[in-house]
Design a protein around this motif. Structure first.
Motif, PDB file in Angstrom:
ATOM      1  N   SER A 427     -24.778 -18.303  17.240  1.00  0.00           N
ATOM      2  CA  SER A 427     -23.234 -18.588  17.332  1.00  0.00           C
ATOM      3  C   SER A 427     -23.040 -19.922  17.346  1.00  0.00           C
ATOM      4  CB  SER A 427     -22.795 -17.906  18.734  1.00  0.00           C
ATOM      5  OG  SER A 427     -23.630 -18.645  19.738  1.00  0.00           O
ATOM      6  N   GLU A 428     -24.135 -21.045  17.141  1.00  0.00           N
ATOM      7  CA  GLU A 428     -23.447 -22.321  17.017  1.00  0.00           C
ATOM      8  C   GLU A 428     -24.804 -23.291  16.702  1.00  0.00           C
ATOM      9  OE1 GLU A 428     -22.833 -23.536  21.139  1.00  0.00           O
ATOM     10  OE2 GLU A 428     -24.628 -23.526  21.899  1.00  0.00           O
ATOM     11  N   ILE A 429     -24.402 -24.669  16.442  1.00  0.00           N
ATOM     12  CA  ILE A 429     -25.281 -25.475  15.974  1.00  0.00           C
ATOM     13  C   ILE A 429     -25.352 -26.486  16.910  1.00  0.00           C
ATOM     14  CG2 ILE A 429     -25.737 -27.452  14.418  1.00  0.00           C
ATOM     15  CD1 ILE A 429     -24.323 -25.678  12.032  1.00  0.00           C
ATOM     16  N   GLY A 459     -12.429 -36.665  17.120  1.00  0.00           N
ATOM     17  CA  GLY A 459     -11.409 -36.004  16.455  1.00  0.00           C
ATOM     18  C   GLY A 459     -12.141 -34.771  15.518  1.00  0.00           C
ATOM     19  N   LEU A 460     -13.214 -35.185  14.775  1.00  0.00           N
ATOM     20  CA  LEU A 460     -13.747 -34.593  13.823  1.00  0.00           C
ATOM     21  C   LEU A 460     -14.444 -33.143  14.754  1.00  0.00           C
ATOM     22  CD1 LEU A 460     -15.642 -36.831  11.413  1.00  0.00           C
ATOM     23  CD2 LEU A 460     -13.634 -35.357  11.099  1.00  0.00           C
ATOM     24  N   VAL A 461     -15.195 -33.628  15.823  1.00  0.00           N
ATOM     25  CA  VAL A 461     -16.071 -32.571  16.601  1.00  0.00           C
ATOM     26  C   VAL A 461     -14.967 -31.443  17.325  1.00  0.00           C
ATOM     27  CG1 VAL A 461     -17.704 -32.225  18.455  1.00  0.00           C
ATOM     28  CG2 VAL A 461     -18.125 -34.156  16.821  1.00  0.00           C
ATOM     29  N   THR A 462     -14.133 -32.310  18.249  1.00  0.00           N
ATOM     30  CA  THR A 462     -13.291 -31.253  18.745  1.00  0.00           C
ATOM     31  C   THR A 462     -12.012 -30.633  18.131  1.00  0.00           C
ATOM     32  OG1 THR A 462     -11.731 -33.095  19.617  1.00  0.00           O
ATOM     33  CG2 THR A 462     -13.719 -32.791  20.950  1.00  0.00           C
ATOM     34  N   THR A 463     -11.518 -31.358  17.270  1.00  0.00           N
ATOM     35  CA  THR A 463     -10.419 -30.951  16.567  1.00  0.00           C
ATOM     36  C   THR A 463     -10.701 -29.769  15.238  1.00  0.00           C
ATOM     37  OG1 THR A 463      -9.152 -32.600  17.355  1.00  0.00           O
ATOM     38  CG2 THR A 463      -8.031 -31.270  15.566  1.00  0.00           C
ATOM     39  N   GLU A 464     -11.573 -30.752  14.398  1.00  0.00           N
ATOM     40  CA  GLU A 464     -11.712 -30.140  13.137  1.00  0.00           C
ATOM     41  C   GLU A 464     -12.635 -29.003  13.157  1.00  0.00           C
ATOM     42  OE1 GLU A 464     -13.091 -31.216   8.479  1.00  0.00           O
ATOM     43  OE2 GLU A 464     -12.193 -32.777   9.881  1.00  0.00           O
ATOM     44  N   LEU A 465     -13.731 -29.313  14.165  1.00  0.00           N
ATOM     45  CA  LEU A 465     -14.992 -28.198  14.063  1.00  0.00           C
ATOM     46  C   LEU A 465     -14.842 -27.460  15.386  1.00  0.00           C
ATOM     47  CD1 LEU A 465     -18.091 -30.692  13.025  1.00  0.00           C
ATOM     48  CD2 LEU A 465     -16.788 -28.877  11.766  1.00  0.00           C
ATOM     49  N   ILE A 484     -23.786 -32.567  20.901  1.00  0.00           N
ATOM     50  CA  ILE A 484     -22.826 -31.975  20.417  1.00  0.00           C
ATOM     51  C   ILE A 484     -22.980 -30.475  19.946  1.00  0.00           C
ATOM     52  CG2 ILE A 484     -21.712 -31.870  17.990  1.00  0.00           C
ATOM     53  CD1 ILE A 484     -21.977 -34.841  17.769  1.00  0.00           C
ATOM     54  N   GLU A 485     -22.200 -29.700  20.137  1.00  0.00           N
ATOM     55  CA  GLU A 485     -22.036 -28.306  19.798  1.00  0.00           C
ATOM     56  C   GLU A 485     -21.158 -27.755  19.065  1.00  0.00           C
ATOM     57  OE1 GLU A 485     -22.289 -26.264  23.605  1.00  0.00           O
ATOM     58  OE2 GLU A 485     -24.482 -26.978  23.943  1.00  0.00           O
ATOM     59  N   VAL A 486     -21.233 -27.164  17.980  1.00  0.00           N
ATOM     60  CA  VAL A 486     -20.223 -26.808  17.042  1.00  0.00           C
ATOM     61  C   VAL A 486     -20.519 -25.310  16.839  1.00  0.00           C
ATOM     62  CG1 VAL A 486     -19.509 -27.039  14.666  1.00  0.00           C
ATOM     63  CG2 VAL A 486     -20.147 -28.822  15.978  1.00  0.00           C
ATOM     64  N   PRO A 487     -19.332 -24.558  16.899  1.00  0.00           N
ATOM     65  CA  PRO A 487     -19.508 -23.117  16.738  1.00  0.00           C
ATOM     66  C   PRO A 487     -19.476 -22.539  15.356  1.00  0.00           C
ATOM     67  CG  PRO A 487     -17.334 -23.569  17.279  1.00  0.00           C
ATOM     68  CD  PRO A 487     -18.066 -24.799  17.504  1.00  0.00           C
ATOM     69  N   LEU A 488     -20.323 -21.676  15.003  1.00  0.00           N
ATOM     70  CA  LEU A 488     -20.499 -21.279  13.499  1.00  0.00           C
ATOM     71  C   LEU A 488     -19.522 -20.178  13.323  1.00  0.00           C
ATOM     72  CD1 LEU A 488     -24.330 -20.839  13.228  1.00  0.00           C
ATOM     73  CD2 LEU A 488     -22.927 -22.441  11.860  1.00  0.00           C
ATOM     74  N   PRO A 489     -19.052 -20.187  11.890  1.00  0.00           N
ATOM     75  CA  PRO A 489     -17.874 -18.986  11.668  1.00  0.00           C
ATOM     76  C   PRO A 489     -18.645 -17.722  11.785  1.00  0.00           C
ATOM     77  CG  PRO A 489     -18.875 -20.234   9.793  1.00  0.00           C
ATOM     78  CD  PRO A 489     -19.235 -21.079  10.901  1.00  0.00           C
ATOM     79  N   ARG A 490     -17.804 -16.637  12.161  1.00  0.00           N
ATOM     80  CA  ARG A 490     -18.467 -15.486  12.099  1.00  0.00           C
ATOM     81  C   ARG A 490     -18.015 -14.788  11.030  1.00  0.00           C
ATOM     82  NH1 ARG A 490     -15.461 -12.867  18.037  1.00  0.00           N
ATOM     83  NH2 ARG A 490     -16.552 -14.515  19.291  1.00  0.00           N
ATOM     84  N   ASN A 491     -19.548 -13.878  10.497  1.00  0.00           N
ATOM     85  CA  ASN A 491     -19.333 -13.230   9.470  1.00  0.00           C
ATOM     86  C   ASN A 491     -18.138 -12.173   9.313  1.00  0.00           C
ATOM     87  OD1 ASN A 491     -21.334 -14.985   8.183  1.00  0.00           O
ATOM     88  ND2 ASN A 491     -22.969 -13.700   9.115  1.00  0.00           N
TER      89      ASN A 491
END
Length: 491
Positions: A427-429, A459-465, A484-491
């Motif tokens: 679910s995330e990177i 701005g990039l981590v919390t807003t865009e990603l 840093i934790e970034v969610p992956l898009p769901r298929n």
């Protein structure tokens, strides 16, 4: 198709090699069912006595009516329920007859074929269709030819020569019986051509009756097709003529190790190959766009560097240098995309390039700092990698500026270390940047910091990603770490 794990769970007691033989047979399921116009059931013995069997696989034909609306896989039957199956297994010979179909008690014409592997019977293939098949479907030359081909393959199954050993044909990508079939004798002469096969041959310029003609005479000279008569294995080849692409699969037919001929299945794949070429052209265009974007970004970087040389203000020079580094981080992603055939990028590869750039830019003999990347996040969509590359570039810049300040000189033998840690879940990177420098204060609050670098990162981590970031002092040793934790898009 039944997997080895599924076959093993039936408790057959068969060896891995025997289960693999059954799995190869099931891979040919579709062709066998279509040739016989029948449902096919695979029975495997549950005990060595041959008194109980389990149905390991089932397939319905696309060329005829099915007998079974429900799924029988996993069903266990006794020799009393299926006497013909038990007889074929025990006597090691093909047995034909009729059996009642439960729960309707309709009669079914059954042909039970013992499956041989290295002189041992390991299961039974049962071909099942309505007894009045000939009345319901007036058998013409096509039906008779299909059934004869099935009977030849059935003999090979009972003899242990089918399915073919060590075969590398991807059976999910090959022609089906209904696409077109040629029956070839040992001298490579065509004995029979189905109507769909004739239509396909006509599209490549082969006109008129083809019966009695050699394959070479009609332009089928592919070396892979010639190999059908030399080795007992299926081969797949493609020929292109008259702007038409035809896929051909050759299946040798043998009896007592003597080649009796072969079956050639034909499929017109012109539209498929046209789409492939369009995709290749599209991919090439996209890669060229990424290449030009990278070049344009490098041009902008060069212009900024020229401008920086004319600026006298130290603060302005630093701002221009930081802008050049940010543009370079984005250009690295486009450079990677220009060399890829997909829109996904290896995040670790981008991190390695940024680490090498930082190593070359920020280190010196009196300020030795080592950058290394650990872990792997796999291929990541480019719309995630691009902002992450900018974020990583900012973190590396901040680490060098604040963790290894020039006010704190390096002692003899000391080397700064910056680690980039990558990880990925379903679910995330996760990305972490940690150092062994002076470290942030215990009460450090990243959200209250107003610096441009941290503002860009937030701005990039919390807003865009739509991810999260935490900057804190390391608990295990001196230094800081940014998580840093970034969610992956769901298929």
């Amino acid at each position: 198709m039944a997997t080895l794990a599924e076959l093993s769970r039936l408790g057959t007691g068969l060896s891995t090699q025997q289960l693999q033989h059954l799995q190869r047979l099931v891979a040919w399921w579709g062709i066998l069912a279509d040739l016989s116009f029948s449902d096919l059931l695979l029975f495997v013995p549950v005990d060595r006595s041959g008194e109980e069997f389990a149905i390991a696989s089932q397939i319905r034909p696309t060329t005829g009516q099915t007998l079974y609306q429900d799924d029988h896989v996993g069903l266990r039957v006794s020799d009393i329920d299926r006497p013909l199956v038990a007889s074929a297994y025990g006597r090691a010979e093909v047995i034909e007859g009729e059996v009642p179909i439960k729960p309707t008690n309709r009669r079914a014409s059954v042909m039970c074929i013992p499956i041989r592997h290295e002189d041992q019977i390991i299961g039974v293939l049962s071909r099942e269709l309505l007894p009045n098949f000939a009345e319901r479907r007036d058998p013409g030359e096509l039906e008779r030819t299909y059934l004869e081909a099935f009977h030849q393959l059935a003999k090979m199954i009972a003899a242990g020569t089918f399915p073919y050993q060590d075969n590398e044909v991807d059976l999910e990508q090959v022609p089906r019986v209904g696409d077109g079939m040629l029956v070839i004798d040992p001298e490579s002469r065509i004995q029979y051509a189905s109507p769909n096969a004739l239509s396909t041959l006509h599209r490549v310029g082969v006109l008129g009756n083809v019966a009695g003609r050699r394959l070479a005479d009609i332009g089928i000279r592919h070396p892979a097709i010639k190999a059908v008569s030399e080795r007992p294995r299926a081969v797949v080849a493609e020929i292109e003529r008259n702007d038409t692409a035809v896929q051909i699969m050759g299946m040798p037919i043998s009896e007592r190790d003597v080649l009796q001929g072969s079956l050639l299945l034909l499929r017109d794949i012109t539209e498929l190959r046209l789409r492939d070429r369009l995709l290749v052209s599209k991919d090439a265009t996209i890669r060229e766009i990424h290449h030009r974007v990278k070049n344009n970004l490098q041009t902008i970087s060069s212009l900024l560097r020229l401008q920086g040389r004319r600026v006298e203000s130290t603060e302005a020079k630093m701002a221009i240098d930081e802008s050049v580094r940010r543009i370079r981080a984005i250009a690295l992603v486009h450079e990677t995309l220009a060399n890829e055939t997909t829109d996904d990028v290896s995040l670790s590869e981008v991190a390695e390039m940024l680490a090498r750039t930082a190593q070359d830019s920020f280190t010196s003999p009196d300020r030795p700092i080592h950058f290394e990347v650990q872990g792997d996040a796999g291929l990541v969509p480019s719309d995630i990698v691009t902002p992450l590359a900018v974020v990583l570039n900012e973190l590396l810049q901040n680490t060098v500026d604040h963790a290894f300040t020039r006010e704190v000189p390096f002692t003899q033998g000391r080397t700064g270390l910056v680690e980039i840690l990558l990880d990925r879940t379903e679910s995330e990177i996760r990305m972490a940047v940690r150092d062994n420098g002076v470290g942030v204060p215990e009460d450090f609050d990243g959200d209250s910091q107003q610096g441009l670098g941290l503002s860009i990162i937030r701005g990039l981590v919390t807003t865009e990603l739509t991810g999260s970031i935490e900057v804190r002092r390391r608990a295990d040793t001196s230094g800081s770490e940014a998580l840093i934790e970034v969610p992956l898009p769901r298929n």
